[in-house]
Scaffold this motif. Structure first.
Motif, PDB file in Angstrom:
ATOM      1  N   ARG A   1       0.860  -1.171   0.000  1.00 15.02           N
ATOM      2  CA  ARG A   1       0.000   0.000   0.000  1.00 15.02           C
ATOM      3  C   ARG A   1       0.896   1.221   0.000  1.00 15.02           C
ATOM      4  NH1 ARG A   1      -5.243   2.155  -0.732  1.00 15.02           N
ATOM      5  NH2 ARG A   1      -5.228   4.191   0.321  1.00 15.02           N
ATOM      6  N   MET A   2       0.696   2.103  -0.966  1.00 17.79           N
ATOM      7  CA  MET A   2       1.539   3.289  -1.119  1.00 17.79           C
ATOM      8  C   MET A   2       0.673   4.525  -1.001  1.00 17.79           C
ATOM      9  SD  MET A   2       3.978   2.017  -4.260  1.00 17.79           S
ATOM     10  CE  MET A   2       2.643   1.970  -5.437  1.00 17.79           C
ATOM     11  N   ASP A   3       0.910   5.306   0.023  1.00 16.62           N
ATOM     12  CA  ASP A   3       0.177   6.551   0.258  1.00 16.62           C
ATOM     13  C   ASP A   3       1.120   7.743   0.130  1.00 16.62           C
ATOM     14  OD1 ASP A   3      -1.503   4.774   2.855  1.00 16.62           O
ATOM     15  OD2 ASP A   3      -2.328   5.311   0.910  1.00 16.62           O
ATOM     16  N   SER A   4       0.527   8.914  -0.009  1.00 19.68           N
ATOM     17  CA  SER A   4       1.310  10.158  -0.112  1.00 19.68           C
ATOM     18  C   SER A   4       2.425  10.025  -1.144  1.00 19.68           C
ATOM     19  CB  SER A   4       1.908  10.531   1.256  1.00 19.68           C
ATOM     20  OG  SER A   4       0.905  10.663   2.229  1.00 19.68           O
ATOM     21  N   LEU A   5       2.069   9.518  -2.296  1.00 18.72           N
ATOM     22  CA  LEU A   5       3.068   9.249  -3.328  1.00 18.72           C
ATOM     23  C   LEU A   5       3.721  10.537  -3.812  1.00 18.72           C
ATOM     24  CD1 LEU A   5       1.220   6.401  -5.184  1.00 18.72           C
ATOM     25  CD2 LEU A   5       3.563   6.269  -4.333  1.00 18.72           C
ATOM     26  N   LYS A   6       5.012  10.406  -4.141  1.00 20.35           N
ATOM     27  CA  LYS A   6       5.799  11.528  -4.620  1.00 20.35           C
ATOM     28  C   LYS A   6       6.331  11.199  -6.018  1.00 20.35           C
ATOM     29  CE  LYS A   6       7.521  12.264   0.095  1.00 20.35           C
ATOM     30  NZ  LYS A   6       8.737  12.353   0.954  1.00 20.35           N
ATOM     31  N   PRO A   7       6.657  12.220  -6.792  1.00 20.92           N
ATOM     32  CA  PRO A   7       7.226  11.938  -8.127  1.00 20.92           C
ATOM     33  C   PRO A   7       8.461  11.048  -8.067  1.00 20.92           C
ATOM     34  CG  PRO A   7       6.541  14.222  -7.994  1.00 20.92           C
ATOM     35  CD  PRO A   7       6.370  13.654  -6.608  1.00 20.92           C
ATOM     36  N   GLU A   8       9.248  11.168  -7.006  1.00 19.10           N
ATOM     37  CA  GLU A   8      10.444  10.340  -6.893  1.00 19.10           C
ATOM     38  C   GLU A   8      10.142   8.874  -6.597  1.00 19.10           C
ATOM     39  OE1 GLU A   8       9.802  13.209  -5.290  1.00 19.10           O
ATOM     40  OE2 GLU A   8      10.614  13.198  -3.236  1.00 19.10           O
ATOM     41  N   ASP A   9       8.875   8.541  -6.361  1.00 11.32           N
ATOM     42  CA  ASP A   9       8.491   7.135  -6.222  1.00 11.32           C
ATOM     43  C   ASP A   9       8.267   6.469  -7.573  1.00 11.32           C
ATOM     44  OD1 ASP A   9       6.478   8.146  -3.439  1.00 11.32           O
ATOM     45  OD2 ASP A   9       8.399   7.084  -3.354  1.00 11.32           O
ATOM     46  N   THR A  10       8.324   7.262  -8.641  1.00 12.73           N
ATOM     47  CA  THR A  10       8.157   6.712  -9.986  1.00 12.73           C
ATOM     48  C   THR A  10       9.237   5.686 -10.270  1.00 12.73           C
ATOM     49  OG1 THR A  10       7.089   8.697 -10.835  1.00 12.73           O
ATOM     50  CG2 THR A  10       8.178   7.263 -12.440  1.00 12.73           C
ATOM     51  N   ALA A  11       8.816   4.462 -10.638  1.00  9.45           N
ATOM     52  CA  ALA A  11       9.767   3.378 -10.857  1.00  9.45           C
ATOM     53  C   ALA A  11       9.022   2.143 -11.340  1.00  9.45           C
ATOM     54  CB  ALA A  11      10.514   3.030  -9.572  1.00  9.45           C
ATOM     55  N   MET A  12       9.789   1.168 -11.779  1.00  9.30           N
ATOM     56  CA  MET A  12       9.250  -0.168 -12.001  1.00  9.30           C
ATOM     57  C   MET A  12       9.353  -0.888 -10.659  1.00  9.30           C
ATOM     58  SD  MET A  12       7.958  -2.133 -14.361  1.00  9.30           S
ATOM     59  CE  MET A  12       8.628  -1.702 -15.976  1.00  9.30           C
ATOM     60  N   TYR A  13       8.247  -1.433 -10.205  1.00 11.77           N
ATOM     61  CA  TYR A  13       8.209  -2.122  -8.924  1.00 11.77           C
ATOM     62  C   TYR A  13       8.170  -3.629  -9.153  1.00 11.77           C
ATOM     63  CZ  TYR A  13       7.571   2.180  -6.317  1.00 11.77           C
ATOM     64  OH  TYR A  13       7.773   3.419  -5.745  1.00 11.77           O
ATOM     65  N   TYR A  14       9.020  -4.334  -8.407  1.00 12.74           N
ATOM     66  CA  TYR A  14       9.138  -5.788  -8.519  1.00 12.74           C
ATOM     67  C   TYR A  14       8.831  -6.437  -7.182  1.00 12.74           C
ATOM     68  CZ  TYR A  14      11.912  -4.606 -12.653  1.00 12.74           C
ATOM     69  OH  TYR A  14      12.355  -4.106 -13.854  1.00 12.74           O
ATOM     70  N   CYS A  15       8.135  -7.557  -7.228  1.00 15.78           N
ATOM     71  CA  CYS A  15       7.996  -8.345  -6.018  1.00 15.78           C
ATOM     72  C   CYS A  15       8.968  -9.521  -6.072  1.00 15.78           C
ATOM     73  CB  CYS A  15       6.565  -8.816  -5.806  1.00 15.78           C
ATOM     74  SG  CYS A  15       5.882  -9.871  -7.098  1.00 15.78           S
ATOM     75  N   ALA A  16       9.369  -9.962  -4.901  1.00 15.20           N
ATOM     76  CA  ALA A  16      10.364 -11.021  -4.805  1.00 15.20           C
ATOM     77  C   ALA A  16      10.058 -11.923  -3.628  1.00 15.20           C
ATOM     78  CB  ALA A  16      11.758 -10.416  -4.645  1.00 15.20           C
ATOM     79  N   ALA A  17      10.378 -13.203  -3.776  1.00 12.97           N
ATOM     80  CA  ALA A  17      10.133 -14.180  -2.722  1.00 12.97           C
ATOM     81  C   ALA A  17      11.394 -14.989  -2.464  1.00 12.97           C
ATOM     82  CB  ALA A  17       8.996 -15.116  -3.114  1.00 12.97           C
ATOM     83  N   GLY A  18      11.679 -15.171  -1.186  1.00 11.25           N
ATOM     84  CA  GLY A  18      12.812 -16.003  -0.786  1.00 11.25           C
ATOM     85  C   GLY A  18      12.338 -17.074   0.182  1.00 11.25           C
ATOM     86  N   LEU A  19      12.936 -18.230   0.105  1.00 17.70           N
ATOM     87  CA  LEU A  19      12.491 -19.350   0.927  1.00 17.70           C
ATOM     88  C   LEU A  19      13.094 -19.283   2.319  1.00 17.70           C
ATOM     89  CD1 LEU A  19      12.780 -22.159  -1.756  1.00 17.70           C
ATOM     90  CD2 LEU A  19      10.772 -20.841  -1.089  1.00 17.70           C
ATOM     91  N   GLY A  20      12.270 -19.637   3.319  1.00 20.54           N
ATOM     92  CA  GLY A  20      12.749 -19.678   4.688  1.00 20.54           C
ATOM     93  C   GLY A  20      12.948 -18.292   5.258  1.00 20.54           C
ATOM     94  N   PRO A  21      13.632 -18.212   6.407  1.00 26.42           N
ATOM     95  CA  PRO A  21      13.880 -16.900   7.013  1.00 26.42           C
ATOM     96  C   PRO A  21      14.947 -16.151   6.232  1.00 26.42           C
ATOM     97  CG  PRO A  21      14.960 -18.618   8.271  1.00 26.42           C
ATOM     98  CD  PRO A  21      14.162 -19.311   7.207  1.00 26.42           C
ATOM     99  N   TYR A  22      14.837 -14.854   6.159  1.00 27.86           N
ATOM    100  CA  TYR A  22      15.874 -14.108   5.450  1.00 27.86           C
ATOM    101  C   TYR A  22      17.089 -13.948   6.359  1.00 27.86           C
ATOM    102  CZ  TYR A  22      13.886 -10.115   8.014  1.00 27.86           C
ATOM    103  OH  TYR A  22      13.404  -9.272   8.985  1.00 27.86           O
ATOM    104  N   GLY A  23      18.213 -13.711   5.735  1.00 31.46           N
ATOM    105  CA  GLY A  23      19.458 -13.694   6.486  1.00 31.46           C
ATOM    106  C   GLY A  23      19.788 -12.382   7.149  1.00 31.46           C
ATOM    107  N   GLY A  24      18.798 -11.450   7.171  1.00 31.44           N
ATOM    108  CA  GLY A  24      19.053 -10.180   7.836  1.00 31.44           C
ATOM    109  C   GLY A  24      19.288  -9.044   6.856  1.00 31.44           C
TER     110      GLY A  24
END
Length: 125
Positions: free
Chosen positions: A81-104
């Motif tokens: 959810r993206m609120d109060s959007l700014k022109p500098e938020d303009t971009a290609m947005y990617y989702c990503a998934a990693g298995l298990g807990p992330y390493g920090g």
């Protein structure tokens, strides 16, 4: 495994958008999930991350207080959810998934095995 974003578009500054990402073919409830973005001429950067249980989230400083990441394990979908959007938020947005807990290092691309194709977000001033 299939990971697919939706929900991008054109919005005026100050407006809101909600991105969705559906992941199939993986153990969704055992995956940490994140959103990244890339603007022309810039490197891809981590925007937000949510852990497997949905109890811990991380955000880039530039979006803290404006963006919210969430997940729905029953639907195998997570959101930005993206609120109060700014022109500098303009971009290609990617989702990503990693298995298990992330390493920090939630912002590191090598923490993620599966990536979507991206959805464009354009914020006009």
């Amino acid at each position: 495994v299939q990971v697919m974003e939706s929900g991008g578009g054109l919005v005026q500054a100050g407006g809101s958008l909600r991105l969705s990402c559906t992941a199939s073919g993986l153990t969704f409830e055992n995956s940490h999930l994140s959103w990244f973005r890339q603007s022309p001429g810039k490197e891809r950067e981590g925007v937000a991350c949510i852990d497997r249980r949905g109890s811990s989230t991380h955000y880039a400083d530039s979006v803290k207080g404006r963006f919210t990441i969430s997940r729905d394990n029953a639907k195998m979908t997570f959101y930005l959810r993206m609120d109060s959007l700014k022109p500098e938020d303009t971009a290609m947005y990617y989702c990503a998934a990693g298995l298990g807990p992330y390493g920090g290092r939630w912002y590191a691309e090598d923490e993620y095995k599966y990536w979507g194709q991206g959805t464009q977000v354009t914020v006009s001033s």
